[in-house]
Design an enzyme around this catalytic site. Structure first.
Site, mmCIF file in Angstrom:
data_model
loop_
_atom_site.group_PDB
_atom_site.id
_atom_site.type_symbol
_atom_site.label_atom_id
_atom_site.label_comp_id
_atom_site.label_asym_id
_atom_site.label_seq_id
_atom_site.Cartn_x
_atom_site.Cartn_y
_atom_site.Cartn_z
ATOM 1 C CG HIS A 56 -1.975 -0.840 1.279
ATOM 2 N ND1 HIS A 56 -3.011 -0.844 2.024
ATOM 3 C CD2 HIS A 56 -2.165 -2.045 0.579
ATOM 4 C CE1 HIS A 56 -3.796 -2.012 1.769
ATOM 5 N NE2 HIS A 56 -3.423 -2.521 0.898
ATOM 6 C CD GLU A 58 -2.051 4.138 3.468
ATOM 7 O OE1 GLU A 58 -3.162 4.439 3.685
ATOM 8 O OE2 GLU A 58 -1.658 3.241 2.251
ATOM 9 C CB CYS A 86 -6.408 -0.321 5.266
ATOM 10 S SG CYS A 86 -4.599 -1.053 5.215
ATOM 11 C CB CYS A 89 -1.733 1.448 6.431
ATOM 12 S SG CYS A 89 -1.317 0.849 4.796
#
Length: 149
Positions: A56, A58, A86, A89
């Site tokens: 992701h 992040e 999410c 993360c």
């Protein structure tokens, strides 16, 4: 004092990362890490490119920032991300002890808040920065994806 380096300026930089993800066919989420008004890390979704569900935006930005700083803690740093993090993360951000998270669009289904995930108690959070722009790129991506199938 007025500074050109405000939340809107940095969220626009995160949106540039989201556009890079969009251009690669990735879900368009972008992130940057800032310390002392300096961008030290950038990231965008690479889950399809790397065949890695943990890639992701992040996570990419956290890793790059940690490498830049030479340590695992991101105290004194701010994360700007176009979509609410999410659960995964948020967990990584918890352990990084990041000082502040600024996000654009909320994610009512998969965002850390809807999942009940906690951030580090010292982490400040601000949502809704350039929310319309951050939401629009996601909508555009999924509309185009549906039209291609």
């Amino acid at each position: 004092m007025i500074t050109p380096f405000d939340d809107i300026y940095y969220m626009k930089k995160a949106l540039q990362e989201a556009e890079a993800a969009f251009d690669k066919g990735e879900v368009p989420v972008g992130a940057i890490v800032v310390v002392d008004n300096r961008i030290i890390a950038r990231g965008h979704n690479l889950t399809e490119t790397l065949h890695d569900v943990t890639a992701h935006a992040e996570m990419q930005a956290i890793t790059a920032a940690s490498n830049f700083l030479g340590g695992k803690y991101l105290t004194g740093c701010k994360l700007y991300v176009t979509l609410e993090p999410c659960q995964m993360c948020a967990g990584a951000l918890y352990w990084s002890q990041i000082s502040e998270i600024i996000y654009g669009a909320s994610d009512d289904k998969r965002g850390y808040q809807s999942m009940g995930t906690q951030l580090h108690p010292k982490t400040k959070v601000k949502g809704g920065v350039l929310e319309a722009e951050c939401s629009q790129i996601m909508k555009r991506f999924f509309i185009e994806k549906r039209n291609l199938n």
